[in-house]
Design an enzyme around this catalytic site. Sequence first.
Site, PDB file in Angstrom:
ATOM      1  N   ASP A 197       0.837  -1.195   0.000  1.00  0.00           N
ATOM      2  CA  ASP A 197       0.000   0.000   0.000  1.00  0.00           C
ATOM      3  C   ASP A 197       0.878   1.252   0.000  1.00  0.00           C
ATOM      4  O   ASP A 197       1.922   1.288   0.652  1.00  0.00           O
ATOM      5  CB  ASP A 197      -0.865  -0.028   1.277  1.00  0.00           C
ATOM      6  CG  ASP A 197      -1.767   1.184   1.411  1.00  0.00           C
ATOM      7  OD1 ASP A 197      -2.732   1.280   0.637  1.00  0.00           O
ATOM      8  OD2 ASP A 197      -1.499   2.042   2.279  1.00  0.00           O
ATOM      9  N   GLU A 233       1.525  -0.375  -4.900  1.00  0.00           N
ATOM     10  CA  GLU A 233       0.517   0.603  -5.292  1.00  0.00           C
ATOM     11  C   GLU A 233       1.189   1.945  -5.568  1.00  0.00           C
ATOM     12  O   GLU A 233       1.580   2.658  -4.639  1.00  0.00           O
ATOM     13  CB  GLU A 233      -0.541   0.769  -4.200  1.00  0.00           C
ATOM     14  CG  GLU A 233      -1.714   1.619  -4.668  1.00  0.00           C
ATOM     15  CD  GLU A 233      -2.128   2.713  -3.703  1.00  0.00           C
ATOM     16  OE1 GLU A 233      -3.133   3.375  -3.990  1.00  0.00           O
ATOM     17  OE2 GLU A 233      -1.451   2.934  -2.683  1.00  0.00           O
TER      18      GLU A 233
END
Length: 488
Positions: A197, A233
């Site tokens: 993330d 990401e």
Amino acid sequence: QYSDPHCAGGRSAITHLFEWKWSDIAQECERFLGPYGYCGVQISPPNENRVVTNPNRPWWERYQPVSYKLVTRSGNEGQLKDMIQRCNKAGVRIYADAVINHMTGAGGTGYGTGGSSYDANSLNFPGVPYGGNDFNGGNECHSSDGSIHNYNNAEEVRNCRLVGLTDLKLASDYVRGKIAGYFNHLIDLGIAGFRVDAAKHMWPGDIAAVLSKTKNLRSDVFGGGKRAFVFQEVIDMGGSEPVKGGQYVGDGRVTNFIFGAKLAEIFRKKNAMKYLKNWGEGWGMMRSDDVVNFIDNHDNQRGHGGAGAVITHWEPRPYKLATAFMLAHPYGFPRIMSSYEYNRADNTEGPPHNGDMSIKDVSFKSDMSCGNGWSCEHRWRQIYNMVAFRNKAGGDGLSNWWSGSDYQIAFSRGNKAFIAMNLDGFDINANLNTGLPGGTYCDVISGNLENGRCTGKTIQVGGDGKAHINVGHSWEDPMIAIHIGARQ
Ligand code: AAO
């Protein structure tokens, strides 16, 4: 090194079971994902997060870590372990959403989902433990208030706080060790990899340093010497921001955000479908082995995380077409979003829940679709049958490209599979080369192969590989797809 998803037996697509409970994922691996050929599942963050009560338990509370204890609304460590084991047994891999850039939002004190306390004012996270020295502050971040405002400044993007979330100092060996310890714990449980993330907000070298401290995957499950699958990401829309997806390919794959945005233009008829002829690297996107592709994700389907006007499950007709194209095309590694229904005026709403805020079980209808508020795009026939199509197509390249008009295309994958789509104002009626051996094939968009018979349309391929292809422009699903695994 980190770009192999470790799919079992020719599988080639994953799904994100957003906010599902571990016990439901375990059953889903056994009863559906394994039998229907899915490679794996991206799960919601498995580590302890802040309990947010205003708004009441929003989906995004799981992106505010409190510790690396494995206790969340999705379940506890025992349930996670059982799920990973059962999924691996069913040939389905598990990838954890790894929130390692930060801890909870600044301000506030309280308890996490695993009972650990936190004090984000004094940067105290005893559940890890992390203290003040483990976070970036005034020495590293030079923005006015410690948060990120200017995405055109790479230092600010990496060293300051993303939406006010306390920014871990990944330059520190202690912090790297704690994160690697968390990863190794998951690796011991049998996990196959990580979605990293907010990778944009960490230095690629710091991510590499964390990964270098991780163990090999379990050899009893994956074979010896295997490294975790890593996909990072990084929202890179090809604009002027200095942080680019390409800077991260040394650490694994990168989420390819342009993919869904560009396909949305095509399947909303703002850019001709025939231009898909050189889709992939030909469109300036990263190398096929460096990307994870998707039509939408949990952020951009609800207006978070930028990345343009994507198509989602709320628009099923273009969504099924775009997803079928993604799965039929050889470029990259695909991830299928599996959503739940929510009030679209309120993009904070968490997963379907019971009165006590525990997550609701997923339920099923007779046509295999889901109930209880779960959308389960991964169970839509037009989608799961295209997963089988992709598995059958294997390593075969794109061939027999045809475009009849701006919005009519067809292509095959070697001699294994063939698809035709039509978004134009008139039908396709053409004699096309499918590349397939002669026979009677089931159109896997309109039906299945059941007990040796097609339940939907059938397509006759002649000995020369040619077939009469009809795709009505007003059909609910204006496409047909056939492959060597579904022949009458
Ligand atoms: C919550 C509250 C906040 C509060 C915070 C702290 O909503 O109000 O301040 O807590 O208390 C999720 C939610 C957040 C939530 C957070 C924590 O989305 O709302 O904050 O949990 O609970 C950036 C990042 C990207 C990130 C994305 C949301 O680069 O990494 O923002 N995604 C991940 C997760 C996401 C999660 C987090 C990270 C945090 O997937 O679910 O947040 O763990 C530009 C940049 C992008 C940037 C966006 C942000 O995008 O390029 O990098 O994403 O801005 O909006 C055009 C451009 C496009 C641009 C866009 C928007 O489309 O082409 O590049 O405009 O400007």
